[in-house]
Scaffold this motif. Structure first.
Motif, short mmCIF file in Angstrom:
data_model
loop_
_atom_site.label_atom_id
_atom_site.label_comp_id
_atom_site.label_asym_id
_atom_site.label_seq_id
_atom_site.Cartn_x
_atom_site.Cartn_y
_atom_site.Cartn_z
N UNK A 24 0.83 -1.21 0.00
CA UNK A 24 0.00 0.00 0.00
C UNK A 24 0.86 1.25 0.00
N UNK A 25 1.95 1.22 0.76
CA UNK A 25 2.85 2.37 0.82
C UNK A 25 3.50 2.62 -0.54
N UNK A 26 3.89 1.55 -1.22
CA UNK A 26 4.50 1.69 -2.54
C UNK A 26 3.50 2.25 -3.55
N UNK A 27 2.27 1.78 -3.46
CA UNK A 27 1.22 2.28 -4.35
C UNK A 27 0.95 3.76 -4.09
N UNK A 28 0.85 4.13 -2.81
CA UNK A 28 0.59 5.53 -2.45
C UNK A 28 1.72 6.43 -2.93
N UNK A 29 2.96 5.96 -2.81
CA UNK A 29 4.12 6.74 -3.25
C UNK A 29 4.09 6.96 -4.76
N UNK A 30 3.66 5.93 -5.49
CA UNK A 30 3.59 6.05 -6.94
C UNK A 30 2.45 6.97 -7.38
N UNK A 31 1.36 6.97 -6.64
CA UNK A 31 0.20 7.81 -6.99
C UNK A 31 0.45 9.27 -6.65
N UNK A 32 1.17 9.54 -5.59
CA UNK A 32 1.32 10.89 -5.06
C UNK A 32 1.71 11.95 -6.10
N UNK A 33 2.71 11.71 -6.97
CA UNK A 33 3.09 12.75 -7.94
C UNK A 33 2.00 13.07 -8.95
N UNK A 34 1.00 12.20 -9.06
CA UNK A 34 -0.05 12.41 -10.05
C UNK A 34 -1.29 13.08 -9.46
N UNK A 35 -1.24 13.36 -8.16
CA UNK A 35 -2.37 14.01 -7.51
C UNK A 35 -2.28 15.52 -7.64
N UNK A 36 -3.38 16.23 -7.50
CA UNK A 36 -3.41 17.68 -7.44
C UNK A 36 -3.03 18.08 -6.02
N UNK A 37 -1.89 18.77 -5.87
CA UNK A 37 -1.42 19.18 -4.56
C UNK A 37 -2.06 20.53 -4.19
N UNK A 38 -2.25 20.78 -2.89
CA UNK A 38 -2.97 21.97 -2.44
C UNK A 38 -2.10 22.82 -1.50
N UNK A 39 -2.10 24.13 -1.74
CA UNK A 39 -1.37 25.07 -0.89
C UNK A 39 -2.25 26.30 -0.63
N UNK A 40 -1.81 27.12 0.32
CA UNK A 40 -2.54 28.34 0.63
C UNK A 40 -2.24 29.43 -0.40
N UNK A 41 -0.96 29.52 -0.81
CA UNK A 41 -0.56 30.59 -1.72
C UNK A 41 0.74 30.26 -2.42
N UNK A 42 1.23 31.20 -3.21
CA UNK A 42 2.46 31.02 -3.98
C UNK A 42 3.66 30.76 -3.07
N UNK A 43 3.72 31.49 -1.94
CA UNK A 43 4.85 31.32 -1.03
C UNK A 43 4.92 29.89 -0.50
N UNK A 44 3.78 29.31 -0.16
CA UNK A 44 3.77 27.94 0.33
C UNK A 44 4.15 26.96 -0.79
#
Length: 206
Positions: A24-44
């Motif tokens: 499961x950890x290996x699968x999650x690691x492989x999926x992570x770069x393909x997800x939409x990441x979320x931040x508060x702003x440009x600085x973050x």
């Protein structure tokens, strides 16, 4: 372990040992770069994802959307960003806002300006030798001298219609001057200058 899909996601098959959490950890690691990441702003975004892999997609709370275009540098392509608000321009001593408040805003690497500037004493602005009328914000400082057409009063001799404004700075400590230049023609019995300068225009900072 077999992989599936365009992302080549690792999925345990019947011949694999019961890996459980590790799989499961290996699968999650492989999926992570393909997800939409979320931040508060440009600085973050710059703080958290500067070292993220190529093609990482990040969105901010204001709807901004970026995609990473380098595997080694903190370089991004902007898919969409909201248009920033206008900021009031800092005027040089002896000058004030005219009919329209002098304002500035940076969109990408393009600076946009608008508004009119007049002298506080009501006198004429003479740009024959160049006169500083304002200072641009630090993020609007161009790497080279940036020139924009100046619009101003056409009363009197029509020669006064030729002019420009320049944004410049020799080094990090020099004020980021907005300077007015003009080919001042004689008017009102020999007096030169203009009663107002309209800074509406734009320039690149790169």
């Amino acid at each position: 372990m077999a992989t599936i899909g365009y992302a080549q996601l690792p999925v345990p098959g019947g011949g694999d040992a019961p890996l459980g959490p590790a799989a499961l950890a290996e699968l999650a690691t492989a999926i992570d770069p393909h997800l939409m990441q979320h931040v508060a702003d440009l600085a973050e975004r710059n703080s958290v994802y500067a070292g993220a892999p190529l093609h990482t997609v990040v969105t901010a709370s204001n709807g901004s959307l970026w995609i990473k275009t380098s595997s080694s540098a903190n370089t991004w392509a902007t898919i969409w960003e909201p248009t920033p608000a206008w900021r009031t321009l800092s005027l040089a001593s002896g000058f004030q806002a005219g009919q329209n408040t002098p304002q500035i805003r940076l969109i990408g690497t393009r600076v946009h300006m608008r508004g009119r500037i007049i002298r506080t004493d009501g006198g004429l602005i003479v740009g024959t030798n160049g006169i500083q009328i304002a200072t641009v914000p630090a993020d609007c400082k161009p790497q080279h001298v940036a020139t924009s057409t100046a619009f101003f009063s056409m009363s009197g001799d029509p020669l006064i219609g030729a002019g420009r404004v320049e944004a410049w700075s020799d080094d990090e400590t020099t004020p980021r001057a907005l300077t007015f230049w003009s080919q001042d023609g004689a008017q009102d019995g020999g007096t030169v200058g203009t009663s107002w300068v309209d800074i509406s225009g734009s320039y690149w900072i790169d």
